[in-house]
Design a protein around this motif. Structure first.
Motif, PDB file in Angstrom:
ATOM      1  N   ARG A 384      -1.069   0.558  -3.089  1.00 56.45           N
ATOM      2  CA  ARG A 384      -0.007   1.557  -3.297  1.00 56.45           C
ATOM      3  C   ARG A 384      -0.627   2.934  -3.384  1.00 56.45           C
ATOM      4  N   ASP A 385       0.179   4.004  -3.003  1.00 57.92           N
ATOM      5  CA  ASP A 385      -0.357   5.371  -2.953  1.00 57.92           C
ATOM      6  C   ASP A 385      -0.444   5.961  -4.357  1.00 57.92           C
ATOM      7  N   PHE A 386      -1.450   6.821  -4.538  1.00 63.30           N
ATOM      8  CA  PHE A 386      -1.650   7.468  -5.844  1.00 63.30           C
ATOM      9  C   PHE A 386      -0.684   8.626  -6.009  1.00 63.30           C
TER      10      PHE A 386
END
Ligand code: SDX
Length: 392
Positions: A384-386
């Motif tokens: 998942r993206d930060f």
């Protein structure tokens, strides 16, 4: 997944190593150290002899045993500065926490015990810890009762000397009692090793990183402390006392032990491997009757223990789950009769298990076992993206 498809919680069905030290058959209730039946060793050998057997794989001759004991006596002093560490603990500190700390602290006073690649280096570390651990165990007790921290008498046997360090009076007086010495010697033999139990596996795991012997043993002491493991011997007496205070109605507590919603467990019952009577429990139960009779000690909790055992052996919940008394069920009754307080019971287990831990650590190192590093099945988030903090 990384190719790992099944996990084995608690390693119930995982063999971690090959070992030639201890054999047990859980179905038949068989326990042997280096091929010798526990019944024979408990009846005919002495603890230091069994320590030698476990570590070096054979029963020592008289000359070999005397040299082993002499080498141990050589190192029975503990650096006075260790007392300063002990002084830092409150009297209420649990002896197992004190012992794991002091065993780890011993490394600082014995740097040669760390890099042990040769058998000679290992031997030197082994005799040092066999010499110093009884001193530390006695000192952990003496600190609790506010008595001076000093030494026993090396001319006595290993166990007698330990008892002198524990119980000698301020004027130095100590009356050696053969019944007490023999009872403790037998208990230590019965606790000396038990193949890949939780604390031994811990010693092997920590030692597999080539951490020194003392630091590996310190980890084992902490694992043994747990109430599901060696800490059970203290929990058994506390449970029996609770039943006695409550009026001695064992049936009521049996119901609690079977009630899934009740966290109460029948401590001293059940075992990961023994699905029959723990052979050590049989010997300890017999010894408890003998020792209490010899010492003229009446202990009401012994009758409560026997009542619980009788009821459990006739109760389908326990019979179906093959729950029998284990090594911890009766041992505390003897320790108490010997004058050892309940907080010290698990420390006594550690004193007995020391040679087993040492033997297993030595075997692991001599066999050049790889560093322990199990795998896992990952069940967490996918990628998942930060999101920067300012946006959260
Ligand atoms: C030692 O491994 C060794 O060799 C250890 C040792 C050694 O020498 O090194 O022998 C020393 O540690 C002896 C064990 C001391 N511990 C205790 O006496 C604590 C009480 N015993 C339990 O906590 C338990 O029996 C263990 C920890 C000893 C074993 O646990 P397991 O193998 O993981 O078994 P489990 O917890 O899965 O129990 C199986 C079933 C369960 O019921 P179900 O879920 O199947 O319905 O039996 C039940 C448990 O609820 N059960 C008990 C019980 N022990 C197990 N129910 C009531 N009282 C108990 N004591």
């Amino acid at each position: 997944t990384n190719g790992i498809t099944t996990i084995d919680p608690g390693y119930k069905n995982t063999g971690s190593c090959e070992s030639a030290i201890t054999f047990l058959n859980g179905e038949k209730g068989v326990l042997r150290y280096r091929g010798y039946a526990i019944e024979d060793l408990a009846e005919q050998a002495e603890f230091l002899e069994v320590a030698y057997l476990l570590i070096f794989g054979k029963l020592p001759s008289k000359t070999e045993l005397d040299k082993f004991h002499d080498d141990i006596k050589e190192h029975s002093h503990v650096d006075e500065d260790l007392k300063k560490i002990l002084d830092g603990f409150p009297k209420s500190a649990h002896p197992m926490g004190v012992l794991s700390s002091l065993t780890s602290a011993l490394v600082a006073f014995n740097p040669s015990s760390v890099n042990v690649d040769s058998e000679e280096d290992m031997y030197n570390a082994i005799v040092r810890i066999l010499a110093k651990f009884p001193v530390l165990t006695a000192w952990a007790y003496r600190k609790r009762v506010g008595r001076p921290l000093d030494y026993g008498d090396d001319s006595l046997g290993y166990v007698d000397n330990f008892l002198k360090m524990m119980f000698k009076k301020p004027n130095g007086e100590y009356n050696s009692n053969k019944t007490v010495v023999d009872a403790l010697d037998k208990l230590l033999i019965l606790h000396a090793d038990h193949e890949q139990n939780c604390s031994t596996s811990t010693v092997r795991m920590v030692g597999s990183a080539h951490t020194g012997l003392f630091a590996s043993l310190s980890a084992g002491i902490n694992a043994l402390w747990g109430p599901l493991h060696g800490g059970a011997n203290q929990a058994v007496i506390e449970m029996l006392e609770k039943i006695k205070e409550d009026g001695g109605d064992t049936h009521k507590f049996m119901q609690k032990a079977k009630d899934k919603n009740d966290p109460f467990r029948l401590m001293g019952f059940g075992h990961r491997v023994y699905k029959n009577f723990d052979p050590r429990a049989k010997i300890i139960k017999k010894s408890a009757d003998e020792v209490l009779a010899d010492l003229g000690v009446q202990d009401p909790v012994l009758d409560i223990a026997k009542g619980l055992e009788k009821e459990a052996l006739e109760d389908s919940y326990f019979v179906d789950r093959k729950l029998y008394p284990n090594v911890d069920f009766y041992s505390g009754i003897i320790y108490r009769a010997l004058g050892i307080p309940v907080e010290m019971f698990t420390a006594m287990f550690a004193l007995g298990r020391l040679p087993g831990w040492i033997a297993q650590w030595r075997e692991m190192r001599l066999r050049k076992e790889p560093i322990g590093r199990p795998r896992q099945v990952y069940i967490g988030e996918t990628l998942r993206d930060f999101t920067p903090l300012k946006d959260r």
